[in-house]
Enzyme design. Structure first.
Site, PDB file in Angstrom:
ATOM      1  N   SER A  50      80.701 -19.642  -0.438  1.00  0.00           N
ATOM      2  CA  SER A  50      80.244 -20.944   0.069  1.00  0.00           C
ATOM      3  C   SER A  50      81.300 -22.048   0.027  1.00  0.00           C
ATOM      4  O   SER A  50      81.124 -23.093   0.632  1.00  0.00           O
ATOM      5  CB  SER A  50      79.011 -21.404  -0.713  1.00  0.00           C
ATOM      6  OG  SER A  50      79.402 -21.882  -1.983  1.00  0.00           O
ATOM      7  N   ARG A 213      70.755 -26.875  -2.628  1.00  0.00           N
ATOM      8  CA  ARG A 213      72.069 -27.469  -2.361  1.00  0.00           C
ATOM      9  C   ARG A 213      72.052 -28.898  -2.897  1.00  0.00           C
ATOM     10  O   ARG A 213      71.053 -29.628  -2.736  1.00  0.00           O
ATOM     11  CB  ARG A 213      72.368 -27.489  -0.863  1.00  0.00           C
ATOM     12  CG  ARG A 213      72.830 -26.159  -0.291  1.00  0.00           C
ATOM     13  CD  ARG A 213      74.259 -25.790  -0.723  1.00  0.00           C
ATOM     14  NE  ARG A 213      74.731 -24.534  -0.160  1.00  0.00           N
ATOM     15  CZ  ARG A 213      74.608 -23.337  -0.733  1.00  0.00           C
ATOM     16  NH1 ARG A 213      74.008 -23.211  -1.899  1.00  0.00           N
ATOM     17  NH2 ARG A 213      75.100 -22.257  -0.167  1.00  0.00           N
ATOM     18  N   GLU A 242      80.256 -31.257  -5.219  1.00  0.00           N
ATOM     19  CA  GLU A 242      80.862 -30.162  -5.987  1.00  0.00           C
ATOM     20  C   GLU A 242      82.266 -29.913  -5.461  1.00  0.00           C
ATOM     21  O   GLU A 242      82.480 -30.020  -4.251  1.00  0.00           O
ATOM     22  CB  GLU A 242      80.054 -28.856  -5.782  1.00  0.00           C
ATOM     23  CG  GLU A 242      78.754 -28.804  -6.508  1.00  0.00           C
ATOM     24  CD  GLU A 242      77.945 -27.556  -6.140  1.00  0.00           C
ATOM     25  OE1 GLU A 242      78.538 -26.527  -5.765  1.00  0.00           O
ATOM     26  OE2 GLU A 242      76.716 -27.617  -6.228  1.00  0.00           O
ATOM     27  N   HIS A 259      76.320 -24.325 -10.381  1.00  0.00           N
ATOM     28  CA  HIS A 259      75.985 -23.617  -9.131  1.00  0.00           C
ATOM     29  C   HIS A 259      76.062 -22.097  -9.343  1.00  0.00           C
ATOM     30  O   HIS A 259      76.794 -21.394  -8.636  1.00  0.00           O
ATOM     31  CB  HIS A 259      76.922 -24.052  -7.997  1.00  0.00           C
ATOM     32  CG  HIS A 259      76.463 -23.632  -6.634  1.00  0.00           C
ATOM     33  ND1 HIS A 259      76.807 -24.293  -5.482  1.00  0.00           N
ATOM     34  CD2 HIS A 259      75.675 -22.604  -6.219  1.00  0.00           C
ATOM     35  CE1 HIS A 259      76.274 -23.704  -4.430  1.00  0.00           C
ATOM     36  NE2 HIS A 259      75.574 -22.652  -4.859  1.00  0.00           N
ATOM     37  N   TYR A 263      73.908 -16.273  -9.374  1.00  0.00           N
ATOM     38  CA  TYR A 263      75.025 -15.438  -9.813  1.00  0.00           C
ATOM     39  C   TYR A 263      74.637 -14.240 -10.677  1.00  0.00           C
ATOM     40  O   TYR A 263      75.306 -13.958 -11.667  1.00  0.00           O
ATOM     41  CB  TYR A 263      76.032 -16.297 -10.574  1.00  0.00           C
ATOM     42  CG  TYR A 263      77.158 -16.834  -9.705  1.00  0.00           C
ATOM     43  CD1 TYR A 263      76.990 -17.014  -8.345  1.00  0.00           C
ATOM     44  CD2 TYR A 263      78.389 -17.181 -10.257  1.00  0.00           C
ATOM     45  CE1 TYR A 263      78.016 -17.517  -7.563  1.00  0.00           C
ATOM     46  CE2 TYR A 263      79.416 -17.689  -9.483  1.00  0.00           C
ATOM     47  CZ  TYR A 263      79.223 -17.855  -8.133  1.00  0.00           C
ATOM     48  OH  TYR A 263      80.249 -18.348  -7.363  1.00  0.00           O
TER      49      TYR A 263
HETATM   50  N1  LIG Z   1      72.089 -22.278  -6.445  1.00  0.00           N
HETATM   51  C1  LIG Z   1      72.380 -21.098  -5.939  1.00  0.00           C
HETATM   52  O1  LIG Z   1      73.088 -20.325  -6.547  1.00  0.00           O
HETATM   53  C2  LIG Z   1      71.784 -20.695  -4.608  1.00  0.00           C
HETATM   54  C3  LIG Z   1      71.603 -19.338  -4.359  1.00  0.00           C
HETATM   55  C4  LIG Z   1      71.008 -18.971  -3.155  1.00  0.00           C
HETATM   56  C5  LIG Z   1      70.664 -19.924  -2.220  1.00  0.00           C
HETATM   57  N2  LIG Z   1      70.892 -21.228  -2.474  1.00  0.00           N
HETATM   58  C6  LIG Z   1      70.510 -22.259  -1.487  1.00  0.00           C
HETATM   59  O2  LIG Z   1      69.105 -22.200  -1.334  1.00  0.00           O
HETATM   60  C7  LIG Z   1      68.800 -22.285   0.042  1.00  0.00           C
HETATM   61  C8  LIG Z   1      67.518 -21.521   0.286  1.00  0.00           C
HETATM   62  O3  LIG Z   1      67.741 -20.134   0.160  1.00  0.00           O
HETATM   63  P1  LIG Z   1      66.798 -19.086   0.910  1.00  0.00           P
HETATM   64  O4  LIG Z   1      67.396 -17.764   0.728  1.00  0.00           O
HETATM   65  O5  LIG Z   1      65.407 -19.259   0.500  1.00  0.00           O
HETATM   66  O6  LIG Z   1      66.994 -19.530   2.418  1.00  0.00           O
HETATM   67  P2  LIG Z   1      66.036 -19.202   3.610  1.00  0.00           P
HETATM   68  O7  LIG Z   1      66.774 -19.541   4.844  1.00  0.00           O
HETATM   69  O8  LIG Z   1      65.467 -17.840   3.471  1.00  0.00           O
HETATM   70  O9  LIG Z   1      64.824 -20.229   3.413  1.00  0.00           O
HETATM   71  C9  LIG Z   1      64.952 -21.608   3.537  1.00  0.00           C
HETATM   72  C10 LIG Z   1      63.578 -22.160   3.905  1.00  0.00           C
HETATM   73  O10 LIG Z   1      63.664 -23.581   3.930  1.00  0.00           O
HETATM   74  C11 LIG Z   1      62.883 -24.028   5.012  1.00  0.00           C
HETATM   75  N3  LIG Z   1      63.244 -25.362   5.425  1.00  0.00           N
HETATM   76  C12 LIG Z   1      64.221 -25.754   6.276  1.00  0.00           C
HETATM   77  N4  LIG Z   1      64.203 -27.092   6.438  1.00  0.00           N
HETATM   78  C13 LIG Z   1      63.203 -27.558   5.647  1.00  0.00           C
HETATM   79  C14 LIG Z   1      62.702 -28.849   5.371  1.00  0.00           C
HETATM   80  N5  LIG Z   1      63.196 -29.956   5.967  1.00  0.00           N
HETATM   81  N6  LIG Z   1      61.683 -28.969   4.494  1.00  0.00           N
HETATM   82  C15 LIG Z   1      61.137 -27.881   3.895  1.00  0.00           C
HETATM   83  N7  LIG Z   1      61.564 -26.615   4.145  1.00  0.00           N
HETATM   84  C16 LIG Z   1      62.590 -26.462   5.003  1.00  0.00           C
HETATM   85  C17 LIG Z   1      63.118 -22.986   6.089  1.00  0.00           C
HETATM   86  O11 LIG Z   1      62.105 -23.007   7.074  1.00  0.00           O
HETATM   87  C18 LIG Z   1      63.102 -21.704   5.286  1.00  0.00           C
HETATM   88  O12 LIG Z   1      61.820 -21.132   5.200  1.00  0.00           O
HETATM   89  C19 LIG Z   1      70.016 -21.684   0.755  1.00  0.00           C
HETATM   90  O13 LIG Z   1      70.167 -22.224   2.049  1.00  0.00           O
HETATM   91  C20 LIG Z   1      71.150 -22.053  -0.130  1.00  0.00           C
HETATM   92  O14 LIG Z   1      71.711 -23.272   0.323  1.00  0.00           O
HETATM   93  C21 LIG Z   1      71.434 -21.646  -3.657  1.00  0.00           C
HETATM   94  O1  LIG Z   2      74.093 -19.740  -0.826  1.00  0.00           O
HETATM   95  C1  LIG Z   2      74.213 -18.954  -1.744  1.00  0.00           C
HETATM   96  O2  LIG Z   2      73.995 -17.732  -1.616  1.00  0.00           O
HETATM   97  C2  LIG Z   2      74.570 -19.447  -3.117  1.00  0.00           C
HETATM   98  O3  LIG Z   2      74.612 -20.812  -3.168  1.00  0.00           O
HETATM   99  C3  LIG Z   2      75.775 -18.761  -3.655  1.00  0.00           C
HETATM  100  O4  LIG Z   2      75.464 -18.268  -4.912  1.00  0.00           O
HETATM  101  C4  LIG Z   2      76.934 -19.676  -3.732  1.00  0.00           C
HETATM  102  O5  LIG Z   2      77.948 -19.091  -4.496  1.00  0.00           O
HETATM  103  P1  LIG Z   2      79.461 -19.168  -4.008  1.00  0.00           P
HETATM  104  O6  LIG Z   2      79.488 -18.601  -2.637  1.00  0.00           O
HETATM  105  O7  LIG Z   2      79.860 -20.590  -3.980  1.00  0.00           O
HETATM  106  O8  LIG Z   2      80.206 -18.336  -4.974  1.00  0.00           O
END
Ligand SMILES: NC(=O)c1ccc[n+]([C@@H]2O[C@H](COP(=O)([O-])OP(=O)(O)OC[C@H]3O[C@@H](n4cnc5c(N)ncnc54)[C@H](O)[C@@H]3O)[C@@H](O)[C@H]2O)c1
Ligand SMILES: O=C(O)[C@H](O)[C@H](O)COP(=O)(O)O
Length: 381
Positions: A50, A213, A242, A259, A263
């Site tokens: 990312s 995010r 970040e 973040h 992981y």
């Molecule tokens: N912290 C981490 O390590 C980590 C890990 C994985 C994913 N993420 C983040 O989490 C997000 C979600 O992951 P996911 O796999 O569920 O993605 P995903 O695409 O499967 O689901 C995202 C959901 O959010 C909904 N959405 C979009 N806009 C919206 C809004 N304005 N209000 C409410 N809902 C809305 C979408 O319709 C979808 O159902 C990713 O896009 C990524 O940025 C962070």
């Molecule tokens: O979007 C994702 O899958 C997560 O935020 C992911 O864990 C980010 O980790 P990075 O790619 O920054 O290592």
């Protein structure tokens, strides 16, 4: 077997590329934040995480690029329009680390409630963004009999049911979990979805968790809000700007992590594996071995417990969020805080998912079901 060795340029932190892609490819590893057009210019495949912005500036010299992949769920770092215009196939790894994020959230909820002397039963959890992560969190909580409010306007517009509006979730949730992607424009942007106005409507005593995010919450507004109200408990895994963190905001959080919610080792390997499968499709080569053949047994893979085991203790055996919290807080005040943030992520210890732990010794069926619904492997005595 490939006739000509394809060149793959990949982020140095994508694990298991060597074992999954084999020796038929030429693999060049690059630090994600330092990747330049020069690194990519003769690449056939680009694999990122990312932290690399994939756009015209990065790819302008890459005339033979045939595939771009990101070993992540999120895609806000990718200019997908540019890739589509150039006809370069793009893939992310949907759901690869969804279980890891769900388990992070469940673990911080259980730990936080335990410290307050509270129970999850009877509370209302609000989930904003109900895709791979939010949807799986919803399923696990529903199986535990927890009241859950869900908000996802894009899904609602597609005809899916059971959703409420954002205002209702904000006003009624005791625990609020954000799992939307970062979307900066369009009809439903999520950038600063929670700003001053929305924060002011939160229920008193709420536990707010952001493992989506960082910019989905206006971090300055959140800090101002926390300076005025001390009834809010905040857990942040993701941050605006970040890898640079605001130490004042960190100081106001109950748990702060760099973040790493997604992981788990399982999740990271799943991300690599998904891209390897896509590589097979694009280049017409054999599919890899199943993911299970690359995953080692967990170092702690069995535990004997009694029926009075505390659930958060069992969770912490697999993943202790306070370990990550302590490590992050130690890095806050040096000049090199952003570099330390990246290092914590680069050198992240191997962490497994709940399913890797077999729980033995439980005789109480309702406890066994609860543990199964949380994701543990349970063998009833
Ligand atoms: N912290 C981490 O390590 C980590 C890990 C994985 C994913 N993420 C983040 O989490 C997000 C979600 O992951 P996911 O796999 O569920 O993605 P995903 O695409 O499967 O689901 C995202 C959901 O959010 C909904 N959405 C979009 N806009 C919206 C809004 N304005 N209000 C409410 N809902 C809305 C979408 O319709 C979808 O159902 C990713 O896009 C990524 O940025 C962070
Ligand atoms: O979007 C994702 O899958 C997560 O935020 C992911 O864990 C980010 O980790 P990075 O790619 O920054 O290592």
């Amino acid at each position: 077997m490939l006739n000509n060795r394809l060149k793959i340029v990949a982020d140095e932190n994508i694990p298991a590329l060597e074992s999954m892609f084999g020796h038929d490819v030429l693999l060049q590893r690059v630090a994600g934040r330092s990747m330049t057009a020069e690194h990519i210019k003769d690449a056939d495949v680009l694999l990122v995480r990312s932290i690399t912005q994939v756009n015209e500036g990065l790819l302008e010299k890459a005339t033979q690029l045939k595939m771009v992949g990101t070993a992540t769920i999120g895609t806000d770092h990718i200019d997908q329009h540019y890739l589509a215009d150039r006809g370069i196939p793009f893939f992310n790894a949907p759901g690869c680390n969804a279980d890891a994020v769900v388990e992070y959230v469940l673990t911080v909820i259980h730990n936080t409630l335990f410290e307050k002397g509270m129970e999850l039963a009877g509370l209302t959890v609000g989930i904003v963004g109900v895709g791979n992560v939010g949807g799986r969190l919803y399923e696990r909580l529903r199986k535990l009999g927890i009241n859950v409010l869900i908000n996802d306007p894009p899904r609602e517009r597609q005809g899916d049911e059971g959703f409420v509006n954002l205002e209702t979730v904000l006003q009624q949730a005791d625990i609020l979990c954000l799992h939307t992607p970062l979307v900066k424009d369009g009809e439903r942007p999520t950038y600063h979805l929670l700003a001053e106005k929305q924060l002011s409507t939160l229920k008193s005593g709420v536990l707010l968790i952001n493992a989506g995010r960082g910019p989905v919450i206006d971090n300055d507004a959140l800090l101002t809000f926390l300076e005025q109200r001390d009834d809010l408990t905040v857990v942040l895994d993701v941050w605006e700007d970040e890898p640079r963190l605001n130490p004042l905001l960190v100081a106001r959080t109950q748990i702060a992590t760099p973040h790493i919610a997604g992981y788990s080792y399982d999740g990271k390997l799943r991300g690599t594996h998904m891209l390897r499968c896509r590589f097979s499709e694009v280049f017409g080569v054999a599919q890899p071995e199943p993911l299970s053949s690359y995953l080692p047994q967990a170092s702690v893979h069995q535990v004997h417990v009694t029926n009075d085991v505390a659930i958060h203790d069992l969770m912490n055996l697999v993943y202790d969020p306070y370990r990550d919290d302590r490590a992050l807080r130690k890095t806050l005040f040096g000049d090199n805080q952003p570099q330390q943030f990246d290092l914590l992520r680069k050198n992240y210890p191997i962490r497994r998912e709940f399913s890797s732990l077999e729980v033995l010794g439980v005789t109480d069926r309702s406890l066994a079901n609860c543990l199964k619904n949380l994701g543990f492997t349970v063998n009833l005595a």
